[in-house]
Design an enzyme around this catalytic site. Structure first.
Site, PDB file in Angstrom:
ATOM      1  N   SER A 315       0.943  -1.281   0.030  1.00  0.00           N
ATOM      2  CA  SER A 315      -0.148   0.003   0.016  1.00  0.00           C
ATOM      3  C   SER A 315       0.897   1.358   0.073  1.00  0.00           C
ATOM      4  O   SER A 315       1.693   1.661  -1.030  1.00  0.00           O
ATOM      5  CB  SER A 315      -0.955  -0.102   1.351  1.00  0.00           C
ATOM      6  OG  SER A 315      -2.022   0.859   1.072  1.00  0.00           O
ATOM      7  N   ASP A 326      10.424   5.850 -10.083  1.00  0.00           N
ATOM      8  CA  ASP A 326      10.004   6.185 -11.155  1.00  0.00           C
ATOM      9  C   ASP A 326      10.514   7.316 -11.578  1.00  0.00           C
ATOM     10  O   ASP A 326      10.444   7.830 -12.937  1.00  0.00           O
ATOM     11  CB  ASP A 326       8.272   6.262 -11.573  1.00  0.00           C
ATOM     12  CG  ASP A 326       7.716   4.901 -11.675  1.00  0.00           C
ATOM     13  OD1 ASP A 326       8.388   3.986 -11.509  1.00  0.00           O
ATOM     14  OD2 ASP A 326       6.594   4.841 -11.752  1.00  0.00           O
ATOM     15  N   LYS A 340      -0.822  -4.102  -3.443  1.00  0.00           N
ATOM     16  CA  LYS A 340      -1.901  -3.585  -2.729  1.00  0.00           C
ATOM     17  C   LYS A 340      -2.310  -2.362  -3.479  1.00  0.00           C
ATOM     18  O   LYS A 340      -1.572  -1.453  -2.727  1.00  0.00           O
ATOM     19  CB  LYS A 340      -2.254  -3.848  -1.429  1.00  0.00           C
ATOM     20  CG  LYS A 340      -3.381  -3.573  -0.523  1.00  0.00           C
ATOM     21  CD  LYS A 340      -4.044  -1.968  -0.694  1.00  0.00           C
ATOM     22  CE  LYS A 340      -5.466  -2.003  -0.337  1.00  0.00           C
ATOM     23  NZ  LYS A 340      -5.662  -0.558  -0.138  1.00  0.00           N
TER      24      LYS A 340
END
Length: 447
Positions: A315, A326, A340
């Site tokens: 999560s 990224d 998740k």
């Protein structure tokens, strides 16, 4: 209280990897005040809502309800029967949509502060009533007693867990000082284990830091709570001061961190980024869509960062790891994360109960959904003394939860990650960090 879609959408939050029985999920912000000039009721809206109700199905439900009331072998309380019906509406949606009675709803708010009476684990409620341990929290009774990520609790004090066991705050909560015996099924053990745990008032210090070597800092985040971002900033500044403000790199340890407050995760990502997107959410309603971006100011001043993750990282942990990766700000080391990647909205009902409903997926800055896929590390580590894939056979991944929300790039359960315990992964992360320092860069992009 009549609940509308705008009120529902205002409460967007990122939940932990499970309907938390032990750890906090972000409490929803207050709903906006109603427009004083707006009419109390909108006839057109009510007519539209009524037209969406499947009347034939409602009639069928009423017929079954009446049959139970009239003919079931024992009398059934109306409130209990209706509560069961509402829970049934959510049961087959996904593992993270749930009906929370007043006690559980209050526990959500209470736990955001990081203090509650229990054993100190994050769990996933399974359909048959058993609970899967997502992660024991550092330095809590469960961790000290030997409860491990991936364990399945099948009985408490000798009583097998059933769907009814989840009522209220569940059997793992209890008065501080009381002892509870857990019966645990563990992968690789021929028989269930019995572990006694003494409950405590759990006050979680979610951030711990130290120097690994001169110039190389280490910060462990065990959960994302209300004060975690502030504690992270304080800890980092203390480590920098101790190193003469010359940190060469940082290992950020998110292993077995089950998640928590989205806003906290976003703030820590912002602390380490000068620019770029952090995370976005998209759902069926435009009100479920949001985007978080970084503001100028990198507390590490561009020094390399390595993020350490494993199958228990879920999560909000995945949001942070994905954002740094990224944006080419950090390399990710460890094992595939839990996966998740869904957003839950909490609706408070007029009786004090609440409904937690999955309303969106979240996406990393590159536009990828990690739902049922997780974050794949740049450098893969193996558990000491174990073969790769044992976590998969233990069912330790979002993709293996019954009824999980389908992922855009879902991977088979055989690709589930491993739980990485001990200090060996830290040493491996430090070695990778030194490569980044000597190479003069931060993180290498990975497609």
């Amino acid at each position: 209280m009549r609940l509308s879609l705008p009120i529902l959408a205002v409460a967007l939050l990122l939940a932990r990897a499970a309907p938390a029985q032990e750890l906090p999920i972000e409490a929803p912000p207050p709903a906006p005040a109603p427009d004083a000039d707006a009419p109390a009721d909108d006839p057109e809206a009510e007519e539209s809502a009524a037209s969406d109700v499947p009347l034939e199905e409602i009639k069928r439900y009423v017929a079954v309800y009446k049959a139970i009331k009239d003919a079931y072998v024992e009398p059934v309380d109306d409130k209990a029967l209706m509560g069961a019906a509402i829970r049934g509406l959510l049961l087959d949606l996904d593992p993270h949509s749930a009906y929370l009675d007043k006690d559980d709803a209050e526990a959500f708010d209470e736990d955001t502060s990081g203090a509650y009476d229990g054993i100190g684990v994050e769990v996933q409620q399974l359909p048959d009533g058993r609970v899967k341990v997502i992660a024991p929290i550092d330095d809590t009774p469960a961790a000290r007693a030997g409860v491990k990520a991936g364990d399945t609790i099948i009985a408490v004090d000798g009583k097998p867990l059933t769907p009814a066991s989840a009522a209220g705050q569940g059997p793992l909560r209890g008065k501080s000082g009381s002892t509870v015996e857990l019966t645990i099924a563990r992968e690789g053990e021929p028989k269930p284990l019995k572990i006694s745990v003494t409950r405590e008032t759990i006050r979680i210090a979610s951030v711990h830091g130290r120097m690994l070597e001169p110039g190389y800092a280490y910060i462990r985040i065990s959960a994302f709570q209300a004060d975690t971002a502030a504690d992270f900033e304080k800890t980092l500044k203390q480590l920098q001061a101790g190193a003469g403000d010359r940190l060469r790199g940082l290992v950020l340890d998110l292993r077995s961190n089950p998640g928590g407050l989205l806003t906290t995760s976003v703030q820590i990502a912002d602390d380490l980024l000068d620019k770029g997107d952090i995370v976005s959410t998209r759902g069926r309603s435009p009100l479920s869509d949001s985007r978080f971006s970084a503001t100028p100011g990198d507390l590490m001043h561009g020094a390399p960062v390595v993020v350490l993750v494993d199958a228990g990282s879920a999560s909000a942990s995945e949001v942070l790891a994905g954002a740094l990766h990224d944006n080419q700000r950090a390399r990710v080391v460890g094992s595939r994360t839990f996966g998740k990647g869904s957003v839950q909205t909490v609706m408070e009902l007029d009786n004090g109960d609440s409904v937690k409903l999955t309303t969106a997926r979240y996406y990393t800055p590159s536009g990828k959904s990690i739902q049922a896929r997780g974050i794949e590390p740049d450098v893969v580590l193996q558990p000491e003394g174990e073969e790769k894939g044992q976590a998969a056979s233990a069912g330790y991944a979002e993709a293996l939860l019954p009824g999980h929300l389908h992922g855009d790039e879902e991977v088979a359960g055989s690709n589930a990650g491993d739980v990485l315990d001990g200090d060996a992964p830290i040493a491996a992360a430090l070695a990778e960090l030194k490569k980044q320092v000597t190479g003069g860069g931060t993180a290498a992009a990975r497609d």
